[in-house]
Design a protein around this motif. Structure first.
Motif, PDB file in Angstrom:
ATOM      1  N   LEU A 215       0.843  -1.187   0.000  1.00  0.00           N
ATOM      2  CA  LEU A 215       0.000   0.000   0.000  1.00  0.00           C
ATOM      3  C   LEU A 215       0.882   1.243   0.000  1.00  0.00           C
ATOM      4  N   LEU A 216       0.707   2.070  -1.041  1.00  0.00           N
ATOM      5  CA  LEU A 216       1.481   3.298  -1.216  1.00  0.00           C
ATOM      6  C   LEU A 216       0.526   4.476  -1.128  1.00  0.00           C
ATOM      7  N   THR A 217       0.854   5.462  -0.277  1.00  0.00           N
ATOM      8  CA  THR A 217      -0.168   6.385   0.204  1.00  0.00           C
ATOM      9  C   THR A 217       0.050   7.856  -0.108  1.00  0.00           C
ATOM     10  N   GLY A 218       1.153   8.233  -0.758  1.00  0.00           N
ATOM     11  CA  GLY A 218       1.382   9.648  -1.018  1.00  0.00           C
ATOM     12  C   GLY A 218       1.407  10.441   0.268  1.00  0.00           C
ATOM     13  N   ASP A 219       0.630  11.527   0.290  1.00  0.00           N
ATOM     14  CA  ASP A 219       0.521  12.369   1.494  1.00  0.00           C
ATOM     15  C   ASP A 219      -0.873  12.288   2.105  1.00  0.00           C
ATOM     16  N   ALA A 220      -1.588  11.189   1.865  1.00  0.00           N
ATOM     17  CA  ALA A 220      -2.969  11.060   2.324  1.00  0.00           C
ATOM     18  C   ALA A 220      -3.074  11.189   3.838  1.00  0.00           C
ATOM     19  N   GLY A 221      -4.204  11.741   4.289  1.00  0.00           N
ATOM     20  CA  GLY A 221      -4.464  11.886   5.718  1.00  0.00           C
ATOM     21  C   GLY A 221      -5.500  10.894   6.207  1.00  0.00           C
ATOM     22  N   ILE A 222      -5.915  11.068   7.448  1.00  0.00           N
ATOM     23  CA  ILE A 222      -6.795  10.103   8.100  1.00  0.00           C
ATOM     24  C   ILE A 222      -8.111   9.883   7.341  1.00  0.00           C
ATOM     25  N   PRO A 223      -8.835  10.939   6.925  1.00  0.00           N
ATOM     26  CA  PRO A 223     -10.094  10.653   6.206  1.00  0.00           C
ATOM     27  C   PRO A 223      -9.877   9.951   4.879  1.00  0.00           C
ATOM     28  N   ALA A 224      -8.819  10.321   4.153  1.00  0.00           N
ATOM     29  CA  ALA A 224      -8.533   9.659   2.877  1.00  0.00           C
ATOM     30  C   ALA A 224      -8.155   8.198   3.091  1.00  0.00           C
ATOM     31  N   LEU A 225      -7.343   7.927   4.103  1.00  0.00           N
ATOM     32  CA  LEU A 225      -6.956   6.551   4.397  1.00  0.00           C
ATOM     33  C   LEU A 225      -8.153   5.732   4.889  1.00  0.00           C
ATOM     34  N   THR A 226      -9.037   6.374   5.634  1.00  0.00           N
ATOM     35  CA  THR A 226     -10.240   5.686   6.107  1.00  0.00           C
ATOM     36  C   THR A 226     -11.123   5.277   4.931  1.00  0.00           C
ATOM     37  N   ASN A 227     -11.279   6.188   3.972  1.00  0.00           N
ATOM     38  CA  ASN A 227     -12.041   5.847   2.765  1.00  0.00           C
ATOM     39  C   ASN A 227     -11.389   4.685   2.022  1.00  0.00           C
ATOM     40  N   ALA A 228     -10.058   4.715   1.937  1.00  0.00           N
ATOM     41  CA  ALA A 228      -9.347   3.631   1.265  1.00  0.00           C
ATOM     42  C   ALA A 228      -9.529   2.309   2.004  1.00  0.00           C
ATOM     43  N   ALA A 229      -9.511   2.366   3.335  1.00  0.00           N
ATOM     44  CA  ALA A 229      -9.725   1.147   4.125  1.00  0.00           C
ATOM     45  C   ALA A 229     -11.117   0.579   3.862  1.00  0.00           C
ATOM     46  N   ASP A 230     -12.118   1.465   3.759  1.00  0.00           N
ATOM     47  CA  ASP A 230     -13.478   1.011   3.438  1.00  0.00           C
ATOM     48  C   ASP A 230     -13.481   0.241   2.120  1.00  0.00           C
ATOM     49  N   TYR A 231     -12.804   0.807   1.115  1.00  0.00           N
ATOM     50  CA  TYR A 231     -12.772   0.156  -0.192  1.00  0.00           C
ATOM     51  C   TYR A 231     -11.990  -1.150  -0.136  1.00  0.00           C
ATOM     52  N   MET A 232     -10.845  -1.139   0.507  1.00  0.00           N
ATOM     53  CA  MET A 232      -9.990  -2.319   0.545  1.00  0.00           C
ATOM     54  C   MET A 232     -10.648  -3.488   1.263  1.00  0.00           C
ATOM     55  N   GLU A 233     -11.527  -3.194   2.213  1.00  0.00           N
ATOM     56  CA  GLU A 233     -12.217  -4.272   2.917  1.00  0.00           C
ATOM     57  C   GLU A 233     -13.229  -4.983   2.032  1.00  0.00           C
ATOM     58  N   THR A 234     -13.585  -4.364   0.913  1.00  0.00           N
ATOM     59  CA  THR A 234     -14.500  -5.004  -0.035  1.00  0.00           C
ATOM     60  C   THR A 234     -13.755  -5.568  -1.247  1.00  0.00           C
ATOM     61  N   HIS A 235     -12.468  -5.338  -1.303  1.00  0.00           N
ATOM     62  CA  HIS A 235     -11.667  -5.762  -2.450  1.00  0.00           C
ATOM     63  C   HIS A 235     -11.408  -7.267  -2.371  1.00  0.00           C
ATOM     64  N   PRO A 236     -11.294  -7.948  -3.518  1.00  0.00           N
ATOM     65  CA  PRO A 236     -11.032  -9.400  -3.495  1.00  0.00           C
ATOM     66  C   PRO A 236      -9.771  -9.793  -2.737  1.00  0.00           C
ATOM     67  N   SER A 237      -8.820  -8.890  -2.602  1.00  0.00           N
ATOM     68  CA  SER A 237      -7.570  -9.218  -1.910  1.00  0.00           C
ATOM     69  C   SER A 237      -7.619  -8.939  -0.414  1.00  0.00           C
ATOM     70  N   ALA A 238      -8.792  -8.623   0.120  1.00  0.00           N
ATOM     71  CA  ALA A 238      -8.894  -8.168   1.507  1.00  0.00           C
ATOM     72  C   ALA A 238      -8.309  -9.153   2.514  1.00  0.00           C
ATOM     73  N   ALA A 239      -8.380 -10.447   2.230  1.00  0.00           N
ATOM     74  CA  ALA A 239      -7.908 -11.451   3.188  1.00  0.00           C
ATOM     75  C   ALA A 239      -6.400 -11.662   3.122  1.00  0.00           C
ATOM     76  N   LEU A 240      -5.737 -11.084   2.121  1.00  0.00           N
ATOM     77  CA  LEU A 240      -4.299 -11.286   1.977  1.00  0.00           C
ATOM     78  C   LEU A 240      -3.529 -10.368   2.922  1.00  0.00           C
ATOM     79  N   PRO A 241      -2.357 -10.792   3.366  1.00  0.00           N
ATOM     80  CA  PRO A 241      -1.582  -9.954   4.294  1.00  0.00           C
ATOM     81  C   PRO A 241      -1.035  -8.721   3.597  1.00  0.00           C
ATOM     82  N   LEU A 242      -0.930  -7.627   4.363  1.00  0.00           N
ATOM     83  CA  LEU A 242      -0.283  -6.424   3.881  1.00  0.00           C
ATOM     84  C   LEU A 242       1.210  -6.555   4.162  1.00  0.00           C
ATOM     85  N   LYS A 243       1.985  -6.670   3.100  1.00  0.00           N
ATOM     86  CA  LYS A 243       3.421  -6.896   3.248  1.00  0.00           C
ATOM     87  C   LYS A 243       4.192  -5.597   3.395  1.00  0.00           C
ATOM     88  N   HIS A 244       3.723  -4.541   2.733  1.00  0.00           N
ATOM     89  CA  HIS A 244       4.453  -3.273   2.761  1.00  0.00           C
ATOM     90  C   HIS A 244       3.479  -2.119   2.915  1.00  0.00           C
TER      91      HIS A 244
END
Length: 340
Positions: A215-244
């Motif tokens: 996961l590469l995040t630029g300069d994103a802040g808490i609300p942007a990262l929270t939105n991304a977390a919402d999306y990632m939890e619905t993504h097909p890869s959600a069960a895979l470990p976050l390596k980086h």
């Protein structure tokens, strides 16, 4: 097999991002560049790709947002390498008045891309490339446009509030006196951090390679990262470990909090889950924040910084001649940081 490189970026007290990624897809190596740092770093990035990836071809360049420490180095990249596609937000396509949003830097880069016959596309949530290996996890177009509106409203309000004031107020910046400690202290990072609308508009990139996620995040802040977390939890890869995990905004304590880190990285643990990277100049007064470095370490992601040198993360690829291992940050004293 894949590898990711974070180049050393720093102009005195200013940090920056310049990232190169390489992974196999359909029998060949794909090269992706995410941000280019300042202009001089862009030239270094071109040489890096030519030397270590042994190619002039870049499949994809991503400009996370138009701050100079991220976008300026991309002009040398587009001019010095053969790039297929540029992912970049085009603020003038969404709002008429974006004069303070880095629109001129965007215009300049897009002109270079057009001259070089590079495809230009806007990156919003759900956009994918390379059979889904690369997915844009944020921002959505609706959130991006709301940030443009909020920034404009803030400028109007600030202009009104400043009328009649005779002098500007300077803010003294000091270098944090971080030092290693034997054990991780009690967490003092909070969920109250705030960053700019431009930072929150940063493209958040999710890579899913070899059953692992980066996961590469630029300069994103808490609300942007929270939105991304919402999306990632619905993504097909959600069960895979976050390596980086790239700690956003050069490890600033204003961009992350315990709640969103728990969602992205998992709860506190004594186990090592992966790696964290922090792009920070060795002269930057508040980058990286000990609170952030300790927070990712508590969750199993020791932090490696670019303060002294570029950092290479190889996964299943041979070591590079002349490149030596670097150590992650140890537990750091958090007591010297202010809760501003």
């Amino acid at each position: 097999m894949h590898e990711i490189d974070f180049l050393k970026v720093g102009a005195e007290e200013k940090s920056g991002d310049a990232i190169a990624v390489r992974f196999p897809y359909q029998g060949r190596w794909v090269v992706v560049i995410i941000d280019g740092g300042f202009a001089d770093v862009g030239a270094e990035l071109v040489e890096h790709v030519r030397r270590w990836y042994e190619t002039r071809h870049v499949d994809l360049v991503i400009s996370t947002h138009p701050d100079g420490d991220h976008i300026n180095g991309l002009t040398p990249v587009l001019e010095g390498l053969d790039v297929d596609e540029l992912l970049i937000h085009l603020p003038r396509q969404h709002r008429s008045d974006v004069s303070d949003w880095g629109a001129e830097a965007v215009d300049d880069l897009v002109r270079v891309a057009q001259r070089r016959r590079v495809t230009v596309t806007e990156p919003f949530t759900g956009e994918t490339r390379f059979g889904g290996i690369l997915t844009i996890a944020g921002p959505t177009i609706e959130y991006y446009e709301s940030l443009l509106d909020a920034a404009r409203l803030g400028e109007i309000q600030a202009a009104a509030a400043s009328r009649g004031l005779g002098a500007a107020v300077g803010v003294a910046v000091r270098k944090l006196a971080s030092r290693a400690v034997e054990y991780l202290p009690v967490e003092t990072l909070t969920d109250l951090g705030e960053t700019s609308e431009s930072n929150n508009s940063s493209v958040i990139t999710l890579l899913t390679i070899d059953g692992q996620r980066l996961l590469l995040t630029g300069d994103a802040g808490i609300p942007a990262l929270t939105n991304a977390a919402d999306y990632m939890e619905t993504h097909p890869s959600a069960a895979l470990p976050l390596k980086h995990f790239q700690a956003p905004h050069h490890g600033s304590r204003h961009n992350v909090g315990p709640t969103v880190l728990d969602r992205l990285l998992g709860p506190k643990t004594d186990l090592k889950r992966g790696h964290s990277s922090i792009s920070a100049s060795d002269k930057a007064p508040k980058h990286p924040s000990p609170k952030v470095a300790n927070a990712v370490l508590r969750r199993g992601y020791p932090a490696y910084t670019t303060e002294k040198t570029g950092v290479h993360f190889p996964y299943g690829v041979p070591d590079r001649p002349g490149w030596t291992p670097v150590a992650p940050l140890p537990p750091l004293d958090e007591s010297g940081e202010e809760d501003d």
